[in-house]
Design an enzyme around this catalytic site. Structure first.
Site, short mmCIF file in Angstrom:
data_model
loop_
_atom_site.label_atom_id
_atom_site.label_comp_id
_atom_site.label_asym_id
_atom_site.label_seq_id
_atom_site.Cartn_x
_atom_site.Cartn_y
_atom_site.Cartn_z
N SER A 1 0.88 -1.17 0.00
CA SER A 1 0.00 0.00 0.00
C SER A 1 0.91 1.21 0.00
O SER A 1 2.10 1.09 0.33
CB SER A 1 -0.87 -0.02 1.26
OG SER A 1 -1.44 1.25 1.51
N TYR B 1 -2.02 -1.01 10.94
CA TYR B 1 -2.05 -1.30 9.51
C TYR B 1 -0.78 -0.79 8.85
O TYR B 1 -0.11 -1.52 8.10
CB TYR B 1 -3.28 -0.66 8.87
CG TYR B 1 -3.31 -0.81 7.37
CD1 TYR B 1 -3.60 -2.04 6.78
CD2 TYR B 1 -3.02 0.26 6.53
CE1 TYR B 1 -3.62 -2.19 5.39
CE2 TYR B 1 -3.04 0.13 5.15
CZ TYR B 1 -3.34 -1.10 4.59
OH TYR B 1 -3.35 -1.24 3.23
#
Length: 274
Positions: A133, A146
């Site tokens: 990401s 995360y």
């Protein structure tokens, strides 16, 4: 080009599902793994294979790898796409949720990589694609675990690339930006449940409202096909890039983070949540 035997995790929805179908359309042999097998019917209908798999369970990982090897005697491509996300302030987020985040986003891909590497080494070729990401390079409020897990996945990938390159194995990191999937469908609810009533409630509510879809307003986020196409191109390349940045706001946010000092970036992000 010759068909490659591909294993894609998290193939029941979003980027993983779309990637499995993209690889199938390109003539590759595809095995999709996910917990929700019933959501992979389209992969079966397109000529692929759907296998039940929880990336946090050792027995599932071993069974899936053995299934593919028994059928084809090789795994040419591993796409580690399965992922999870938790939203909440560091102070509020239960450590059990933080550990679960790392089990799915780091240790699952790492163990699956361990299982396929001996076979790739024996053949002198292979491609491992780790779907990270932009959060593998930047961090935003209320998502520490995360972002920490994606930073860890990228460091893992960098070390892995240097170790296995000598055996003809490529390691690729894909950094999607903001993509139209159900991955963060529970963001607003999670923010309010974990941090909506404490010291971070104002920030949590601002982020929750920003995450909620607005009636009559189309999301500018990119379709998952842009990521799937990028993964296919990496898989089919004789010499893929080590990193691919793809999707809405990906380049812009990474460039902003790289160009500003830490305090300037912090001020920019938190100022928008004030």
């Amino acid at each position: 080009m010759a068909a490659k035997v591909c294993l894609v995790t998290g193939a029941s929805s979003g980027i993983g599902h779309t990637t499995a179908l993209e690889l199938l359309r390109s003539g590759h042999i595809v095995y999709g793994g996910a917990r929700r097998v019933h959501q992979m019917e389209a992969i079966r209908e397109a000529g692929g294979h759907a296998l039940p798999m929880d990336v946090t369970k050792e027995e599932d990982l071993q069974r899936v790898v053995r299934t593919v090897l028994d059928a084809h005697e090789r795994i040419d491509v591993l796409v580690n796409n399965a992922g999870a996300v938790v939203h909440g302030a560091v102070e509020d987020t239960p450590m059990a949720m933080a550990r679960d985040e790392f089990e799915v986003n780091v240790f699952g891909p790492a163990r699956l990589t361990q299982l396929v590497l001996p076979h790739m080494r024996a053949r002198g070729s292979g491609t491992i694609v780790n779907v990270s990401s932009i959060g593998g390079e930047i961090a935003l409020p209320l998502g520490a675990w995360y972002y920490a897990s994606k930073h860890a996945l990228e460091a893992f990938s960098d070390t892995l690339r240097m170790e296995v390159g000598q055996f003809g194995i490529d390691v690729v990191v894909v950094q999607p930006g903001i993509i139209k999937t159900d991955f963060e469908a529970g963001t607003a609810r999670q923010l309010r449940e974990i941090s909506g009533a404490g010291a971070y409630r104002d920030m949590a509510e601002a982020m929750a409202q920003a995450a909620e879809p607005q009636a009559g307003v189309d999301s500018p986020a990119s379709d998952p096909e842009v990521v799937a196409t990028t993964i296919r191109q990496a898989v089919e390349s004789a010499r893929p890039e080590t990193r691919y940045v793809v999707g809405w706001q990906a380049e812009a946010l990474l460039n902003l983070n790289r160009s500003l000092s830490d305090r300037e970036f912090d001020a920019t992000v938190t100022g928008r949540l004030a």
